[in-house]
Design an enzyme around this catalytic site. Structure first.
Site, mmCIF file in Angstrom:
data_model
loop_
_atom_site.group_PDB
_atom_site.id
_atom_site.type_symbol
_atom_site.label_atom_id
_atom_site.label_comp_id
_atom_site.label_asym_id
_atom_site.label_seq_id
_atom_site.Cartn_x
_atom_site.Cartn_y
_atom_site.Cartn_z
ATOM 1 C CG HIS A 146 25.703 -12.186 9.823
ATOM 2 N ND1 HIS A 146 25.993 -11.959 9.235
ATOM 3 C CD2 HIS A 146 26.302 -11.346 10.923
ATOM 4 C CE1 HIS A 146 27.044 -11.629 8.698
ATOM 5 N NE2 HIS A 146 27.492 -11.276 10.491
ATOM 6 C CG ASP A 279 31.905 -5.509 12.430
ATOM 7 O OD1 ASP A 279 32.531 -4.811 11.683
ATOM 8 O OD2 ASP A 279 31.664 -6.681 13.158
HETATM 9 N N1 Q9C Z 1 34.058 -18.944 14.135
HETATM 10 C C1 Q9C Z 1 28.256 -8.709 12.945
HETATM 11 O O1 Q9C Z 1 28.722 -8.029 13.257
HETATM 12 N N2 Q9C Z 1 31.543 -15.174 14.143
HETATM 13 N N3 Q9C Z 1 28.479 -10.549 12.940
HETATM 14 C C2 Q9C Z 1 32.063 -16.782 14.796
HETATM 15 C C3 Q9C Z 1 32.991 -18.728 14.164
HETATM 16 C C4 Q9C Z 1 30.477 -14.667 14.112
HETATM 17 C C5 Q9C Z 1 29.518 -10.876 13.313
HETATM 18 C C6 Q9C Z 1 32.934 -17.231 14.642
HETATM 19 C C7 Q9C Z 1 30.650 -13.280 13.721
HETATM 20 C C8 Q9C Z 1 29.782 -12.266 13.764
HETATM 21 C C9 Q9C Z 1 26.768 -8.547 13.626
HETATM 22 ZN ZN ZN Z 2 30.243 -8.045 11.666
#
Ligand code: Q9C
Ligand code: ZN
Length: 694
Positions: A146, A279
């Site tokens: 990301h 995931d």
């Molecule tokens: N509503 C990776 O799996 N979630 N990153 C935020 C906000 C972030 C995941 C939720 C998820 C990031 C590397």
């Molecule tokens: Zn992820």
């Protein structure tokens, strides 16, 4: 065995395994729980050691990346900030800087971990490219995909895989790596990696991820299949966007067989880098998909057929410790050449998977002619998964702990109930038609495809993806009961949110919903939650408190709710209006937010957790969506304040105040016209709630 008898046992593959507990130093500053935590690496390592896998690999130590190598994908400012963020001078500002990024924390260990993660992926990639290793797994964190040019994001600080790819291409001509395939099977879109190679035909970026019509993290339109790369890189960016959760082995295999593998064959990469998040694994608390360890093993096996088996896996996400440990273990065995048995319990892909595969192939077939071949006919498919389990088992609200128990549970829920709850299923055909027409090329001028700007620069036509169009068409087929406990109990007032306008007592007009069709049903109920009146004035009703429902259940309380059966699209429009997220632009048109507050994945989470606090509007009064039960197999949802606001009302930090005359009159009209109470009883009910407090 003949080979053994003749003394020429084929050499076991040399597999690199990079593990280093220095990458456990990155953690939340005050030890708060977080899914991306150091235990992830330890859990994987323990499993590999216990299974005797680690001892069969070449175990490597982490190595810090050079700033110059990171600079191939990140700005100097970003590198400097990541280098210094853990130093003393940032002690007082570290948390605030983290807040400036999307889903990021920092501590004193973050800098070192970030440099080690990026350097480690370089280290193993170099060894595989040089032939010192056949393949490798880099157990790194923080993850990377990301992270953008100039920003940390989504638990990622540096884009580890992108740094390594650029290192091979730009710094090591001696290794003869000219074409790299990046396979990103993390459940989230690899937004950072996509951007870094968007116009680069040397890197074929492939990402399969949940999209949910734009509502799944990172919720950016560029995760759609329309984003295929630009300039010389056109056709070298491939997104496979799932429409919903619950995708598993069969869905991923279908994508491998009908998209990824034919393209990999044609592209003929010199090395494959896997952005290996786990995931999308069965049991993951964030992903909601269900790839089994053997599923991962098979996906990986199929990749080993390319690039002479030169495959580097770099860990990205994955948040269920058992799932990630078992999945990495299965992958390591594949790299070591162990046999495994794959028998898919659920062999049918979803109908939506087939539709997505067709869309992607259609979008890319001019670049990859092999995609024009005919797809097999009459593939047995299964219908979209349920989002609401009508007989949700009580008690277990936490994420599934025992992963071994899951496959049965998942398939039996799907197969047993999907027929009965047709209302919740998406209207497949409708979504499909709208979906394909929603990739548009916007030309700055109708005649020229490029246009000169005033400043002399030239703007190329931009591909846009109309997110709002797709989420709206998807959510317009899902019904919910919206439960009102305040002025919306009076139906004419509620209809203002659907049709627009205002009624007696309201001092401002409503925008209305995109879909103005009236509710499919109205129904009253009592719920065991306390009604109270708080805050001191509203733009619409003037001085006085407005109604809230305490989100906590209390069986001594009994409040009236009037429920309207509306679509999830309309419910989002009601939420937007209640939370004042709709603007009117200069030309008098109304402007709604372009992504939903409650998409299909949020529905899943609400139905299993009973409430969802909407972080993105955390300062609004009605930011808490509450699941009050079910009626007709459809969820009953209401919106109220979060429990933290209730506490602030109790402490006096937020005022409790009786409703204004006009607001109170509206509530009473609702209860009387709804035939719940007579005028006197209704007035008593409201007055009671107003004076009783919390
Ligand atoms: N509503 C990776 O799996 N979630 N990153 C935020 C906000 C972030 C995941 C939720 C998820 C990031 C590397
Ligand atoms: Zn992820």
């Amino acid at each position: 065995m003949a080979a053994a008898a003749s003394g020429s046992v084929p050499a076991a593959p040399r597999v690199g395994l990079l593990y280093d507990n220095r990458m456990c130093a990155h953690a939340t500053p005050d030890g708060e729980d977080h899914p991306e935590n150091p235990e992830r690496l330890r859990a994987i390592w323990r499993k590999l050691a216990a299974e005797g896998i680690a001892s069969r690999c070449q175990v490597l130590e982490a190595k810090e990346a050079n700033e110059s190598h990171i600079a191939s994908v990140h700005t100097q400012d970003h590198i400097k900030l990541m280098r210094d963020i853990s130093s003393k001078e940032y002690d007082s500002s570290r948390d605030d800087i983290a807040k400036g990024f999307n889903s990021i924390y920092f501590n004193e260990g973050s800098s070192e971990s970030a440099f080690l993660a990026a350097g480690s992926v370089i280290e193993v990639s170099e060894k595989v490219a040089a032939g010192e290793l056949n393949s490798a797994i880099a157990l790194v964190r923080p993850p990377g995909h990301h992270a953008e040019h100039d920003a940390a994001m989504g638990f990622c600080l540096f884009n580890n895989v992108a740094v390594a790819a650029n290192y091979l291409l730009n710094e090591r001509p001696d290794l003869c790596i000219k074409k790299i395939l990046i396979v990103d099977w993390d459940v989230h879109h690899g937004n950072g990696t996509q951007k870094m190679f968007y116009d680069d035909p040397r890197v074929l970026f492939f990402s399969v991820h949940r999209f949910d019509f734009g509502s799944f993290y990172p919720s950016q339109g560029d995760a759609s299949h329309c984003f295929i790369g630009e300039g010389a890189g056109q056709g070298y960016n491939i997104n496979v966007p799932w429409e919903h959760g619950k995708c598993g082995d069969a869905d991923y295999l279908a994508v491998w067989d009908h998209i990824l593998l034919p393209i990999a064959e044609a592209f003929d990469p010199d090395i494959i880098l896997v952005s290996a998040g786990f995931d999308a694994a069965l049991g993951d608390p964030l992903g909601g998909c269900c790839i089994t360890p053997n599923g991962y093993a098979l996906l990986l096996t199929k990749l080993l057929g390319f690039a002479n088996g030169r495959v580097v896996m770099a860990l990205e996400g994955g948040y269920n410790l058992k799932s990630i440990a078992n999945s990495v273990c299965a992958c390591a065995k594949v790299l070591l050449g162990d046999k495994f048995a794959f028998n898919a319990r659920e062999k049918r892909p979803f109908e939506s998977t087939w539709r997505v595969i067709k869309m992607v192939r259609d979008e890319l077939k001019t670049y990859w002619p092999v995609l024009s071949s005919k797809l097999p006919k009459n593939v047995p498919l299964r219908s979209a998964p349920l989002y609401i389990e009508p007989y949700a088992s009580s008690g277990s609200e936490s994420d599934v702990e025992d992963v071994d128990e899951l496959p049965d549970a998942v398939s039996s829920v799907d197969d047993g109930l999907s027929e009965r709850i047709t209302m919740l299923k998406l209207d497949q055909d409708n979504v499909a038609t709208k979906n394909t027409s929603s990739c548009t090329t916007v030309e700055q001028s109708p005649t020229d495809s490029v246009q000169a700007q005033n400043d002399g620069s030239v703007v190329a036509p931009t591909r846009i993806y109309d997110l709002s169009f797709t989420w709206r068409s998807a959510l317009s087929k899902v019904y919910v009961w919206y439960a009102s406990f305040g002025s919306n109990m009076w139906t004419p007032r509620f209809l203002c949110y659907i049709e627009g306008g205002k009624v007696d007592g309201m001092s401002i007009s409503c925008f209305g919903s995109h879909d103005t069709s009236p509710p499919r049903g109205t129904m009253w109920k009592n719920v065991p939650h306390r009604l109270f009146f708080g805050r001191s004035s509203t733009p619409c009703w003037g001085t006085g408190g407005v109604a809230f429902l305490n989100p906590e259940i209390n069986y001594n309380d009994k409040s009236y709710i009037c429920m309207y059966k509306i679509t999830l699209e309309q419910f989002n429009d009601v939420l937007f209006q209640e939370n004042r997220l709709v603007d009117s632009s200069e030309d008098g048109k109304s402007e709604f937010p372009d992504s939903p507050l409650i998409g299909l994945s949020e529905m899943e989470s609400i139905s299993s957790n009973k409430a969802l606090h909407l972080e993105s509007i955390k300062d609004s009064w009605y930011s808490n969506v509450l699941h009050l039960g079910e009626e007709d197999g459809l969820p009953i949802l209401t919106m109220t304040c979060p429990s933290t606001d209730v506490a602030r009302h109790k402490s006096g930090e937020l005022p409790l105040a009786p409703p204004s005359e006009t607001y109170s009159a509206t509530l009473i009209k609702g209860l009387v016209e709804g035939k719940q109470l007579d005028t006197k009883e209704a007035a008593n009910y409201i007055n009671d709630a107003a004076v009783r407090g919390l």
